[in-house]
Motif scaffolding. Sequence first.
Motif, PDB file in Angstrom:
ATOM      1  N   LEU A   5      -5.921 -11.605   2.876  1.00  0.00           N
ATOM      2  CA  LEU A   5      -5.884 -10.139   2.862  1.00  0.00           C
ATOM      3  C   LEU A   5      -6.805  -9.700   3.985  1.00  0.00           C
ATOM      4  O   LEU A   5      -8.001  -9.981   3.969  1.00  0.00           O
ATOM      5  CB  LEU A   5      -6.406  -9.607   1.527  1.00  0.00           C
ATOM      6  CG  LEU A   5      -6.660  -8.098   1.482  1.00  0.00           C
ATOM      7  CD1 LEU A   5      -5.345  -7.342   1.424  1.00  0.00           C
ATOM      8  CD2 LEU A   5      -7.522  -7.739   0.299  1.00  0.00           C
ATOM      9  N   ASN A   7      -8.079  -6.617   6.691  1.00  0.00           N
ATOM     10  CA  ASN A   7      -8.027  -5.313   7.332  1.00  0.00           C
ATOM     11  C   ASN A   7      -8.941  -5.408   8.552  1.00  0.00           C
ATOM     12  O   ASN A   7      -9.425  -6.493   8.876  1.00  0.00           O
ATOM     13  CB  ASN A   7      -8.387  -4.182   6.363  1.00  0.00           C
ATOM     14  CG  ASN A   7      -9.836  -4.230   5.950  1.00  0.00           C
ATOM     15  OD1 ASN A   7     -10.627  -4.927   6.567  1.00  0.00           O
ATOM     16  ND2 ASN A   7     -10.174  -3.505   4.905  1.00  0.00           N
ATOM     17  N   SER A  11     -11.708 -10.050   5.709  1.00  0.00           N
ATOM     18  CA  SER A  11     -10.508 -10.676   5.168  1.00  0.00           C
ATOM     19  C   SER A  11     -10.881 -11.513   3.945  1.00  0.00           C
ATOM     20  O   SER A  11     -12.029 -11.954   3.804  1.00  0.00           O
ATOM     21  CB  SER A  11      -9.847 -11.554   6.232  1.00  0.00           C
ATOM     22  OG  SER A  11     -10.650 -12.672   6.458  1.00  0.00           O
ATOM     23  N   PRO A  46     -10.001  -1.774  -1.969  1.00  0.00           N
ATOM     24  CA  PRO A  46      -8.635  -1.512  -2.420  1.00  0.00           C
ATOM     25  C   PRO A  46      -8.609  -1.436  -3.952  1.00  0.00           C
ATOM     26  O   PRO A  46      -9.460  -2.039  -4.607  1.00  0.00           O
ATOM     27  CB  PRO A  46      -7.849  -2.738  -1.937  1.00  0.00           C
ATOM     28  CG  PRO A  46      -8.717  -3.388  -0.922  1.00  0.00           C
ATOM     29  CD  PRO A  46     -10.125  -3.010  -1.203  1.00  0.00           C
ATOM     30  N   ASP A  50      -3.520  -2.763  -5.840  1.00  0.00           N
ATOM     31  CA  ASP A  50      -3.220  -2.976  -4.426  1.00  0.00           C
ATOM     32  C   ASP A  50      -3.671  -4.377  -3.991  1.00  0.00           C
ATOM     33  O   ASP A  50      -2.914  -5.162  -3.415  1.00  0.00           O
ATOM     34  CB  ASP A  50      -3.956  -1.875  -3.632  1.00  0.00           C
ATOM     35  CG  ASP A  50      -3.542  -1.908  -2.180  1.00  0.00           C
ATOM     36  OD1 ASP A  50      -2.477  -2.476  -1.902  1.00  0.00           O
ATOM     37  OD2 ASP A  50      -4.308  -1.397  -1.323  1.00  0.00           O
ATOM     38  N   MET A  51      -4.929  -4.675  -4.327  1.00  0.00           N
ATOM     39  CA  MET A  51      -5.483  -5.995  -3.936  1.00  0.00           C
ATOM     40  C   MET A  51      -4.672  -7.122  -4.590  1.00  0.00           C
ATOM     41  O   MET A  51      -4.347  -8.119  -3.951  1.00  0.00           O
ATOM     42  CB  MET A  51      -6.944  -6.065  -4.380  1.00  0.00           C
ATOM     43  CG  MET A  51      -7.559  -7.416  -4.274  1.00  0.00           C
ATOM     44  SD  MET A  51      -8.447  -7.713  -2.765  1.00  0.00           S
ATOM     45  CE  MET A  51      -9.990  -6.926  -3.042  1.00  0.00           C
ATOM     46  N   THR A  53      -1.551  -7.112  -5.630  1.00  0.00           N
ATOM     47  CA  THR A  53      -0.216  -7.251  -5.038  1.00  0.00           C
ATOM     48  C   THR A  53      -0.317  -7.955  -3.692  1.00  0.00           C
ATOM     49  O   THR A  53       0.440  -8.883  -3.390  1.00  0.00           O
ATOM     50  CB  THR A  53       0.417  -5.851  -4.837  1.00  0.00           C
ATOM     51  OG1 THR A  53       0.203  -5.109  -6.014  1.00  0.00           O
ATOM     52  CG2 THR A  53       1.893  -5.940  -4.529  1.00  0.00           C
ATOM     53  N   ARG A  54      -1.314  -7.544  -2.901  1.00  0.00           N
ATOM     54  CA  ARG A  54      -1.404  -8.130  -1.555  1.00  0.00           C
ATOM     55  C   ARG A  54      -1.796  -9.604  -1.593  1.00  0.00           C
ATOM     56  O   ARG A  54      -1.385 -10.392  -0.751  1.00  0.00           O
ATOM     57  CB  ARG A  54      -2.373  -7.315  -0.707  1.00  0.00           C
ATOM     58  CG  ARG A  54      -1.680  -6.025  -0.228  1.00  0.00           C
ATOM     59  CD  ARG A  54      -2.635  -4.911   0.036  1.00  0.00           C
ATOM     60  NE  ARG A  54      -3.366  -5.098   1.283  1.00  0.00           N
ATOM     61  CZ  ARG A  54      -4.358  -4.288   1.665  1.00  0.00           C
ATOM     62  NH1 ARG A  54      -4.725  -3.295   0.912  1.00  0.00           N
ATOM     63  NH2 ARG A  54      -4.981  -4.512   2.802  1.00  0.00           N
TER      64      ARG A  54
END
Length: 473
Positions: A5, A7, A11, A46, A50-51, A53-54
Motif C-alpha cells: 500500500l 502513497n 508504504s 486511511p 479502505d486500508m 480493501t487495498r
Amino acid sequence: MTLQLTNDRFSIAIDRSKPVPITEQITTNLRSAIMDGLLEPGARLPSWLDMATRLGVARGTVKAAYERLTDEFLVVSAGAAGTRVAGRKPVTPTLPTRQIARPLQGIERGFSLAPLPFQIGVPAQDAFPAKLWSRIRTRAVREDAMAPVGPPDPRGHPELRAQIASYLAISRGIRCVPDQIILTSGYKNGLFLAITTLQLHGRSVWMEDPGYPIAKMGLELAGMTVVPVPVDDQGIRVDRGIALAPDAGLAVVTPGQQAPTGVTMSPSRRRELLDWAKREDAWIVEDDYLSELQLTGRAAPALAAEDTHGRVVHVGSFSKTLSPALSLGFLVAPLAMAERFGEVAACLNPAPNPTTQLALASFLADGHYLRHLRHMKALYMERRNALRECLGQDLIMQDVSGLAVPIRLPKGFSDVALAQQALGRGIAPLPMSVWHHNREDAQPGFLLGVTNLRKGHLEQACGTLRELIAAGA
Ligand SMILES: Cc1ncc(COP(=O)(O)O)c(C=O)c1O
C-alpha cells in the motif's frame, strides 16, 4: 505474496509467507512510519475499510492494528473524523552503545543452555518428572487463580513451609517450626537474606578453600572480607580460621558434602565450629545444597540439627535435587532470629512465585519428592560407576560421595585453558583451580559431574576428555 500500500508519504508491505501475523505486520509498518516522521502529527490514516480493501485483508485485521497503535498513544481515533497520527511526535530514545558483559564470566559457561556432559550443578535432565510436575503445576495455577487475592505471606506459602519442616525433620534431623522457614529463590538468595538480616556487611567471613566461587564473589559484593580457610579430610580447619580471622562474624560451610571435595564434616570438627560460633557470637551459614542426595550410605544429619545455641542458618535449595528452573530454596532461621528474618523478607525480599510454591507443596505432600530423591540416588550411583569404569582408575583422584568425580591433571597444566578447549568439543569439565581461593595451593584438576552422563554419550565424552588431556600433556 507481498501486498503493497503506497502513497506519496509511506508504504505498507505485507508478506503472507512470513510467520508474523498480518495485524502485527501492519502495526510495525505504521509504527515505523510514524517514528521515522514519514507520517506527520495530525496526518489522517486511511479508514479501516479502505486500508483493508487495498491490502486485501479483513477489516478486523486493520482495526486491531489501529487499536494497538492507539494503546501506544501513537494515533488518536476521532470517531467519524477517522484516525489521525497523535499530535506530539514520539521521542525515540537513543540506545546506549556500551557493551554490558553478562554476569559470572569465567565461572558459568552461560545461562539457560542445555547441560553438556560432565557439567556440574545441573540435575539429570532426562529424569525430571516433567509430566507429573506439569500436571501438579497446572492444578496449582487453577487453585491460585481461584484463591482470594490478598498479599501472600512474604515468608512463603504456609503449606509449603509446613511440608519443608516435616521433610527436614525426617531427612536432615532438624527440629524446627514452619515459622522458622523462609522461602527463597535458591541458595544465593538465602545467603543474601542471611547477610542482610544478621547485618554482616563490613565483617570478615570464613570461606572454605577450595569452595564455591559464586558464594565467594557474593560475599565480597555484599561488602564482606573473605578469609579463605583450608579444608582437610574432616572439613573446614577451624583452628586455621581462628588463627587467620578470630573476629570473623560468619563462617560459610558445606558440612554435608564439602563443595567441591565431597568430604563430610567430621563430628569433632562440627563441635569445634559450633563452639567457636557460640564463644564469639558469630554465625554459621550451612549450605546444604545437596540435602540428602549422598550417593553412599545415609547422609549425615545437618549441622543445624546439632546447633543447641541458635547460631546456624541452614540454607537449602531445590536446584540440585529437583531443577534450577524452579528457582526455589529456603532457609531455616535460628528460633530467636525467626521474627527478624520474617520482617526482612517482608520489607526487602518477599518469597518468589506463589504458584510454584503451591505446586511444590503438593509434590512434597504426595510423597513425590522423597521418591524422586531415592530414584535420583540410584541413577546417579549408576552413572558414577559407569564413569569410573569408562575413565579408568589412573585419572580419578579419590572417591567421594558427591555428584562429581575429581580428576588430577599433570603439574603445570592450565585446567582453565583446557576446560575452555573442552567446551569447544562439547564437554564441560569444571576447572578445579577456579574453586581455589589461594591459587598457589591449587593443583590443576577437573571435577566431572555425573548427573547428565547418559549411557549413549559416556564413551564419547570420556574419549574426548582423554584426547584433550593427552594433547595438552
Ligand atoms: C556449593 C553450592 N551451593 C549452592 C548451590 C545452589 O545454588 P542455587 O540454589 O542458588 O541455584 C550450588 C549450585 O551450583 C553449589 O554448587
